[in-house]
Design an enzyme around this catalytic site. Structure first.
Site, mmCIF file in Angstrom:
data_model
loop_
_atom_site.group_PDB
_atom_site.id
_atom_site.type_symbol
_atom_site.label_atom_id
_atom_site.label_comp_id
_atom_site.label_asym_id
_atom_site.label_seq_id
_atom_site.Cartn_x
_atom_site.Cartn_y
_atom_site.Cartn_z
ATOM 1 N N CYS A 136 -28.101 -11.013 -3.126
ATOM 2 C CA CYS A 136 -28.732 -11.625 -1.960
ATOM 3 C C CYS A 136 -29.303 -12.979 -2.341
ATOM 4 O O CYS A 136 -29.334 -13.357 -3.504
ATOM 5 C CB CYS A 136 -29.836 -10.713 -1.426
ATOM 6 S SG CYS A 136 -31.259 -10.573 -2.520
ATOM 7 N N ALA A 153 -31.806 -13.068 -5.007
ATOM 8 C CA ALA A 153 -31.213 -12.949 -6.338
ATOM 9 C C ALA A 153 -30.730 -14.312 -6.820
ATOM 10 O O ALA A 153 -30.863 -14.655 -7.997
ATOM 11 C CB ALA A 153 -30.060 -11.957 -6.320
ATOM 12 N N ARG A 171 -30.890 -10.612 -16.727
ATOM 13 C CA ARG A 171 -29.876 -11.638 -16.956
ATOM 14 C C ARG A 171 -29.828 -12.150 -18.386
ATOM 15 O O ARG A 171 -28.978 -12.934 -18.736
ATOM 16 C CB ARG A 171 -30.065 -12.804 -15.986
ATOM 17 C CG ARG A 171 -29.406 -12.519 -14.671
ATOM 18 C CD ARG A 171 -29.294 -13.758 -13.831
ATOM 19 N NE ARG A 171 -27.984 -14.365 -13.918
ATOM 20 C CZ ARG A 171 -27.768 -15.637 -14.145
ATOM 21 N NH1 ARG A 171 -28.761 -16.443 -14.362
ATOM 22 N NH2 ARG A 171 -26.547 -16.108 -14.186
ATOM 23 N N HIS A 193 -28.903 -20.061 -4.204
ATOM 24 C CA HIS A 193 -28.826 -21.204 -5.126
ATOM 25 C C HIS A 193 -29.156 -22.487 -4.369
ATOM 26 O O HIS A 193 -29.912 -23.327 -4.839
ATOM 27 C CB HIS A 193 -27.412 -21.359 -5.710
ATOM 28 C CG HIS A 193 -26.886 -20.140 -6.393
ATOM 29 N ND1 HIS A 193 -25.561 -19.766 -6.313
ATOM 30 C CD2 HIS A 193 -27.478 -19.209 -7.171
ATOM 31 C CE1 HIS A 193 -25.374 -18.667 -7.004
ATOM 32 N NE2 HIS A 193 -26.522 -18.299 -7.540
HETATM 33 S S1 SF4 Z 1 -33.228 -7.340 -2.965
HETATM 34 FE FE1 SF4 Z 1 -35.084 -7.755 -1.750
HETATM 35 S S2 SF4 Z 1 -34.813 -9.864 -1.035
HETATM 36 FE FE2 SF4 Z 1 -32.785 -9.132 -1.641
HETATM 37 S S3 SF4 Z 1 -31.854 -8.274 0.225
HETATM 38 FE FE3 SF4 Z 1 -32.877 -6.590 -0.860
HETATM 39 S S4 SF4 Z 1 -34.930 -6.496 0.078
HETATM 40 FE FE4 SF4 Z 1 -34.066 -8.497 0.594
#
Ligand code: SF4
Lengths: 494, 70
Positions: free
Chosen positions: A62, A65, A96, A195
């Site tokens: 996402c 991330a 990472r 990014h």
């Molecule tokens: S990891 Fe967290 S920020 Fe990313 S989609 Fe899931 S809930 Fe949303």
């Protein structure tokens, strides 16, 4: 070893698509293609950066991330708050392997997880107060931090918290950069937008900090490394080569990097861009605003490295160009020895890749240096400019897959029968159980570095270690093995 | 009217980068390309055409401009 023809590869794609319902089939067909060197622009043969089809297994991340995990996270002397519920940060903590120098918890914070740990009441009443309190706590407990970034998780955008206002207020109070990043996970179709958002936050909140300050002593040989996250020490293995060439590396973005390095980057003469996908935005911005040229380079494998080093040297005067040749010559015997040792063991082996930002194209040269062939490649979150660059690197009539689904990848592998797969942790155990040697190419399977000359030696060893591991002959229980199997094991001599 | 960043490529050719689409293509022809002005109808190597009212004096590249689809 027989390569597949264009028709066979095309037929394979059709066959794999057969199981989908009509609409999904049409949609997925646009993401799978057979490489064709005749095509100049990838938009003619592949669609990318689209939302994944619901119901399929995708390997994407996402936006949070992409921002917290990739771009901001490795900046070691800042504290990056995972703002929202605890899980997003905790489950990705330190995954990472961005190496850094420093004392964690004192002056560096890379592997720690800071979160505002949202509870129901924070969702209902808003979390701005909590964020303020959190920043105060950080200042008390970790006074040596050089700045704070607020990485929004999904709920922040949903409940409409004003993290910008809190950041401005706290910035004035603690007199350190406090950077709000609107990288809520639901934005965009993959980590790629993260990014971009992270790049924009750098542009808006930190990059110009020293624009009116010329106390930094510049030289004609100042460069910055962009888009190297120092996975397993990658950036270090690259940096030493640039320094041997006589260049001065002012900043590392962002592996083992600091906020002060970022602020000094507008003062360099050339930006060196390794991961195009995650940092091209800021490179373009610096080119426009500060007139700093940027170039992409590739430090995987001696062939590409020599090309890149020469291309970098061409930006500078003859003294650098001379030293560049000296560097290449110096490492040549070492590289020849590596190739001599491993090439006979790896020659002709076929590899399939499915990775992230730059590796699906950048590592091809390194495999070729070892006599191996990449027969299929794909990106989780590339855009078409990445595929433009990939078409040239890949062999004709090889498979290219965008945002491949779990099903498609397995079927491709069953038919293409590669000798090695390089992909991520989610794919690793599936393919290992299918009996196919596998390397985790995001974090280098807990190894690395793979960049630079030192990295290539490790890369070659790792590939050999994986591919020629005797365990692959032992996957069948002895009482199930036929005589043929035993004969082939004996013939392989392993 | 997308924002387009124009910059020089390796061979000094002009590259037309549409940020929204992450698409970058070399410029094939520019209608008005003199010392005093730059713009008009711009054709890319992929065949697509874009328009901008000629800008004078000629801008220095890289720069971001707003183009219309022609
Ligand atoms: S990891 Fe967290 S920020 Fe990313 S989609 Fe899931 S809930 Fe949303």
């Amino acid at each position: 070893m027989s390569s597949m023809t264009r028709e066979e590869t095309q037929a394979l794609i059709q066959e794999v698509l057969e199981v989908y319902p009509e609409k999904a089939k049409k949609d997925r067909a646009k993401h799978l293609t057979v490489n064709d060197h005749e095509i100049e622009q990838s938009k003619k043969c592949i669609t990318s950066n689209r939302k994944s089809a619901p119901g399929v297994m995708t390997i994407r991340g996402c936006a949070y991330a992409g921002s917290k995990g990739v771009v901001w996270g490795p900046i070691k002397d800042m504290i990056h708050i995972s703002h929202g519920p605890v899980g997003c940060g905790q489950y990705s903590r330190a995954g990472r392997r961005n190496y850094y120098v420093g004392t964690t918890g004192i002056n560096t914070y890379g592997t720690m997880n800071f979160t505002s740990d949202f509870q129901e009441k924070d969702i209902v009443f808003g979390g701005d107060k909590k964020l303020e309190k959190l920043i105060d706590e950080i200042e008390t407990l970790f006074p040596l931090n050089k700045g704070i970034s607020v990485q929004s998780e999904c709920p922040i955008g949903l409940i409409g918290d004003d993290i910008e206002a809190v950041s401005k207020k706290k910035n004035a109070e603690i007199n350190k950069p406090v950077v709000p990043v609107r990288c809520e996970g639901f934005r965009g179709v993959s980590q790629s937008l993260g990014h971009h958002i992270a790049n924009d936050a750098v542009r808006d909140w930190t990059l110009g900090a020293r624009d009116d300050d010329d106390t930094f002593v510049q030289t004609d040989y100042d460069v910055a490394i962009l888009g190297d996250y120092n996975i397993g020490g990658d950036a270090w293995a690259s940096r030493i080569l640039l320094e041997e060439m006589g260049l001065r590396v002012v900043a590392q973005w962002s592996g083992d990097g600091t906020i002060s390095e970022m602020e000094l980057t507008p003062k360099v003469k050339l930006n060196l861009l390794h991961c195009y996908r995650s940092m091209n935005y800021i490179s373009r911005h610096m080119e426009e605003k500060y007139g700093i040229p940027w170039m992409e380079y590739n430090f995987f494998g001696p062939t590409k490295m020599a090309e890149s080093l020469r291309k970098i040297a061409a930006f500078f005067d003859e003294s650098i160009q001379e030293k560049c040749e000296v560097v290449i010559a110096k490492y040549k015997p070492e590289m020849d020895a590596v190739i001599e040792k491993y090439r006979p063991r790896l020659e002709g082996k076929r590899v399939m890749l499915y990775i992230g930002g730059l590796r699906p194209r950048h590592v091809i040269g390194a495999y070729e240096d070892l006599g191996m062939e990449v027969v299929g490649t794909g990106y989780e979150f590339a855009h078409n400019d990445d595929y433009d660059r990939t078409i040239k690197e890949m062999g004709d009539a090889t498979l290219i897959y965008d945002d491949v689904t779990g099903f498609e990848f397995e079927e491709f592998v069953k038919r293409v029968k590669p000798d090695l797969i390089g992909s991520g942790i989610k794919e690793k155990y599936i393919f290992q159980k299918m009996g196919i040697p596998f390397r985790q190419m995001h974090s280098w399977d807990y190894s690395g570095p793979y960049h630079g000359y030192d990295g290539f030696a490790i890369f070659a060893r790792d590939m050999d270690m994986t591919l020629n591991n005797p365990c692959w002959n032992k996957l069948k229980a002895p009482w199930l093995a036929s005589d043929d199997d035993e004969a082939s094991v004996a013939a392989a001599g392993e | 009217m997308p924002s387009v960043m124009i910059r020089k490529g390796d061979g000094n050719e002009l590259l037309f980068y549409i940020a929204k689409k992450d698409q970058e293509d070399p410029i094939e022809t520019v209608e008005t390309d003199t010392e005093e002005a730059w713009g008009g109808l711009v054709t890319l190597t992929d065949g697509s055409e874009w328009y901008i009212d000629p800008i004078s004096p000629r801008p220095t590249f890289p720069t971001t401009l707003r183009f219309k689809r022609a």
